[in-house]
Enzyme design. Structure first.
Site, mmCIF file in Angstrom:
data_model
loop_
_atom_site.group_PDB
_atom_site.id
_atom_site.type_symbol
_atom_site.label_atom_id
_atom_site.label_comp_id
_atom_site.label_asym_id
_atom_site.label_seq_id
_atom_site.Cartn_x
_atom_site.Cartn_y
_atom_site.Cartn_z
ATOM 1 N N ALA A 11 0.921 -1.106 -0.185
ATOM 2 C CA ALA A 11 0.120 0.350 0.111
ATOM 3 C C ALA A 11 0.593 1.091 0.133
ATOM 4 O O ALA A 11 0.826 2.408 -1.086
ATOM 5 C CB ALA A 11 -0.780 -0.466 1.016
ATOM 6 N N GLY A 13 3.527 1.962 -1.030
ATOM 7 C CA GLY A 13 4.693 1.901 -2.780
ATOM 8 C C GLY A 13 3.543 2.779 -3.264
ATOM 9 O O GLY A 13 2.565 3.154 -4.228
ATOM 10 N N MET A 15 3.001 1.872 -6.723
ATOM 11 C CA MET A 15 1.860 1.164 -7.371
ATOM 12 C C MET A 15 0.839 0.990 -6.465
ATOM 13 O O MET A 15 -0.382 1.488 -6.465
ATOM 14 C CB MET A 15 2.561 -0.117 -7.714
ATOM 15 C CG MET A 15 2.576 -0.544 -9.973
ATOM 16 S SD MET A 15 1.372 0.601 -10.884
ATOM 17 C CE MET A 15 -0.048 -0.742 -10.594
ATOM 18 N N GLY A 126 3.293 -9.538 -16.117
ATOM 19 C CA GLY A 126 4.465 -8.186 -16.128
ATOM 20 C C GLY A 126 3.910 -7.507 -16.203
ATOM 21 O O GLY A 126 4.346 -5.782 -16.469
ATOM 22 N N ASN A 127 2.663 -6.705 -16.640
ATOM 23 C CA ASN A 127 2.562 -5.872 -17.536
ATOM 24 C C ASN A 127 0.704 -5.928 -17.673
ATOM 25 O O ASN A 127 0.024 -6.468 -18.056
ATOM 26 C CB ASN A 127 2.544 -5.566 -18.570
ATOM 27 C CG ASN A 127 2.529 -3.885 -19.011
ATOM 28 O OD1 ASN A 127 1.705 -3.406 -19.374
ATOM 29 N ND2 ASN A 127 3.451 -3.233 -19.245
ATOM 30 N N HIS A 157 13.414 2.108 -17.606
ATOM 31 C CA HIS A 157 12.140 2.788 -16.247
ATOM 32 C C HIS A 157 13.004 3.674 -15.596
ATOM 33 O O HIS A 157 14.079 3.843 -15.824
ATOM 34 C CB HIS A 157 11.765 1.471 -15.639
ATOM 35 C CG HIS A 157 10.556 0.387 -16.752
ATOM 36 N ND1 HIS A 157 11.310 -0.536 -17.766
ATOM 37 C CD2 HIS A 157 9.483 0.327 -16.208
ATOM 38 C CE1 HIS A 157 10.303 -0.779 -17.824
ATOM 39 N NE2 HIS A 157 9.091 -0.799 -16.701
ATOM 40 N N LYS A 161 14.306 1.462 -10.036
ATOM 41 C CA LYS A 161 13.640 0.034 -10.627
ATOM 42 C C LYS A 161 14.749 -0.900 -9.937
ATOM 43 O O LYS A 161 15.578 -0.736 -10.342
ATOM 44 C CB LYS A 161 13.241 -0.276 -11.687
ATOM 45 C CG LYS A 161 12.708 -1.383 -12.067
ATOM 46 C CD LYS A 161 11.878 -1.602 -13.518
ATOM 47 C CE LYS A 161 11.732 -2.656 -14.125
ATOM 48 N NZ LYS A 161 10.442 -3.385 -12.954
HETATM 49 P P1 NAD Z 1 7.466 -0.086 -4.633
HETATM 50 O O1 NAD Z 1 9.010 -0.050 -4.483
HETATM 51 O O2 NAD Z 1 7.312 2.426 -4.839
HETATM 52 O O3 NAD Z 1 6.314 -0.399 -3.740
HETATM 53 C C1 NAD Z 1 6.688 -1.467 -3.149
HETATM 54 C C2 NAD Z 1 5.532 -1.797 -1.812
HETATM 55 O O4 NAD Z 1 5.983 -3.274 -1.444
HETATM 56 C C3 NAD Z 1 6.413 -0.976 -0.778
HETATM 57 O O5 NAD Z 1 5.386 -0.217 0.046
HETATM 58 C C4 NAD Z 1 7.341 -1.659 -0.671
HETATM 59 O O6 NAD Z 1 7.462 -1.547 1.240
HETATM 60 C C5 NAD Z 1 6.192 -2.991 -0.047
HETATM 61 N N1 NAD Z 1 6.112 -4.289 0.319
HETATM 62 C C6 NAD Z 1 7.803 -5.015 0.204
HETATM 63 N N2 NAD Z 1 7.700 -6.499 0.745
HETATM 64 C C7 NAD Z 1 6.335 -6.095 1.151
HETATM 65 C C8 NAD Z 1 6.070 -7.203 1.781
HETATM 66 N N3 NAD Z 1 6.382 -8.616 2.811
HETATM 67 N N4 NAD Z 1 4.557 -7.782 2.576
HETATM 68 C C9 NAD Z 1 4.113 -6.469 2.115
HETATM 69 N N5 NAD Z 1 4.409 -5.516 1.135
HETATM 70 C C10 NAD Z 1 5.716 -5.284 0.966
HETATM 71 O O7 NAD Z 1 7.296 -0.519 -6.148
HETATM 72 P P2 NAD Z 1 6.407 -0.458 -7.115
HETATM 73 O O8 NAD Z 1 7.161 0.154 -8.347
HETATM 74 O O9 NAD Z 1 4.778 -0.386 -6.375
HETATM 75 O O10 NAD Z 1 6.534 -1.653 -8.122
HETATM 76 C C11 NAD Z 1 6.025 -2.701 -6.867
HETATM 77 C C12 NAD Z 1 6.613 -4.240 -7.765
HETATM 78 O O11 NAD Z 1 4.829 -4.028 -9.012
HETATM 79 C C13 NAD Z 1 7.435 -4.062 -8.929
HETATM 80 O O12 NAD Z 1 7.692 -5.733 -8.871
HETATM 81 C C14 NAD Z 1 7.478 -3.279 -9.871
HETATM 82 O O13 NAD Z 1 7.865 -4.004 -11.427
HETATM 83 C C15 NAD Z 1 6.458 -4.091 -10.190
HETATM 84 N N6 NAD Z 1 4.566 -2.993 -11.631
HETATM 85 C C16 NAD Z 1 4.334 -4.535 -12.543
HETATM 86 C C17 NAD Z 1 3.337 -3.542 -13.181
HETATM 87 C C18 NAD Z 1 2.632 -4.597 -14.126
HETATM 88 O O14 NAD Z 1 1.620 -3.450 -14.613
HETATM 89 N N7 NAD Z 1 2.645 -5.569 -13.392
HETATM 90 C C19 NAD Z 1 3.306 -1.846 -13.443
HETATM 91 C C20 NAD Z 1 4.055 -1.348 -12.864
HETATM 92 C C21 NAD Z 1 5.127 -1.886 -11.732
#
Ligand code: NAD
Length: 268
Positions: A11, A13, A15, A126-127, A157, A161
């Site tokens: 929450a 992060g 995303m 992945g997206n 990116h 990342k």
């Molecule tokens: P971010 O670092 O901003 O956020 C990640 C969040 O997850 C942080 O708040 C972190 O504290 C939390 N987290 C980590 N370990 C955890 C755990 N054990 N339990 C609960 N929360 C935990 O990263 P982001 O930019 O938000 O990206 C998050 C992931 O989503 C990455 O793997 C990124 O590559 C992926 N992503 C995927 C898409 C898609 O469309 N599939 C799009 C964007 C990002």
């Protein structure tokens, strides 16, 4: 039908905030919990305020069972270890689990597939963008038709990342490999440095650029004799992924347990 109770994992992060806003805006859904990791700065804060909305009365916690109490679904963009653990938890009570986390190993993916067999309804991509998923099916067609062309995948990116190539670049690589009827693992060239010799015919190359605040840029280049075909996708802001993830949530509501992708959600 009652509202779908959704827990946003990660929450705090980038995303996570986009996902909280998308769930709050979706009809037929309610944010019922917000999770982050032990020690995360977001713990104890109201999820709505964290995402730039009004208070939603949902406090970010690191207590998985408290967050999942009364939940129907988990929207999870976190880290591989967290996503595997949440998938295994989702299997126990048949939850919907939308996984956007990238950087999972083969062993992580095997455990996620096992959780889907054991009762979770998982959509992993992945997206989550519509445009990108359409691009993948075009890349498969082009790779099949332009059999001798060299395939290179370039992604850029933001500087924060942590994994490379991006999950999306690898999906595009898989899409190209499908068109060629080959295994990506055996043909991917993920690093080039020094005296590499000429390009190996039939390989699929990756280049990862990192910098600034770029949300996500992906190009697939098919280079042949005297011509080049390029497919490009530009993500302008993260709401695109959150909206796709929420569409996947709504779709998964009517599916039996199993492991699905955006190809299934979009019927591509
Ligand atoms: P971010 O670092 O901003 O956020 C990640 C969040 O997850 C942080 O708040 C972190 O504290 C939390 N987290 C980590 N370990 C955890 C755990 N054990 N339990 C609960 N929360 C935990 O990263 P982001 O930019 O938000 O990206 C998050 C992931 O989503 C990455 O793997 C990124 O590559 C992926 N992503 C995927 C898409 C898609 O469309 N599939 C799009 C964007 C990002």
């Amino acid at each position: 039908m009652a509202d779908l109770n959704v827990v946003v994992a990660g929450a705090g992060g980038r995303m996570g905030a986009a996902n909280i806003r998308a769930v709050a805006a979706a009809s037929g859904m309610a944010l019922s919990g917000a999770l982050d990791r032990n020690g995360a700065p977001a713990l104890g804060r109201d999820a709505g305020v964290l995402a730039g909305l009004e208070e939603l009365g949902v406090t970010v916690t690191d207590d998985i069972e408290a967050a999942l109490s009364g939940a129907d679904a988990i929207l999870d963009f976190t880290a591989p270890g967290a996503s595997v653990a949440l998938a295994e938890r989702a299997a126990r009570t048949g939850l919907i689990h939308i996984i956007g986390t990238t950087g999972c190993t083969e062993a992580d993916d095997a455990r996620i597939a096992q959780a889907a067999k054991a009762g979770a309804r998982i959509v992993k991509a992945g997206n989550f963008s519509l445009g990108l998923n359409v691009m993948m099916s075009l890349v498969t067609q082009a790779a099949a038709k332009l059999a001798g062309y060299d395939i290179e995948i370039v992604e850029m990116h933001h500087a924060k990342k942590v994994d490379a190539p991006s999950g999306t670049a690898l999906m595009l690589g898989e899409a190209a490999a499908r068109g060629r009827n080959i295994a990506l693992k055996e043909h991917a060239v993920r690093v080039r440095d020094g005296h590499t010799g000429p390009r190996e015919a039939g390989s699929i190359g990756f280049q990862s650029l990192r910098g600034g605040t770029v949300v996500g840029e992906h190009s697939v280049i098919l280079a042949g004799p005297s011509e080049r075909l390029e497919f490009s996708h530009h993500a302008e802001d993260r709401s695109l992924f959150a909206n796709g993830a929420v569409a996947a949530l709504a779709w998964a509501r009517n599916q039996p347990p199993g492991l699905y992708s955006m190809t299934d959600v979009l019927g591509l």
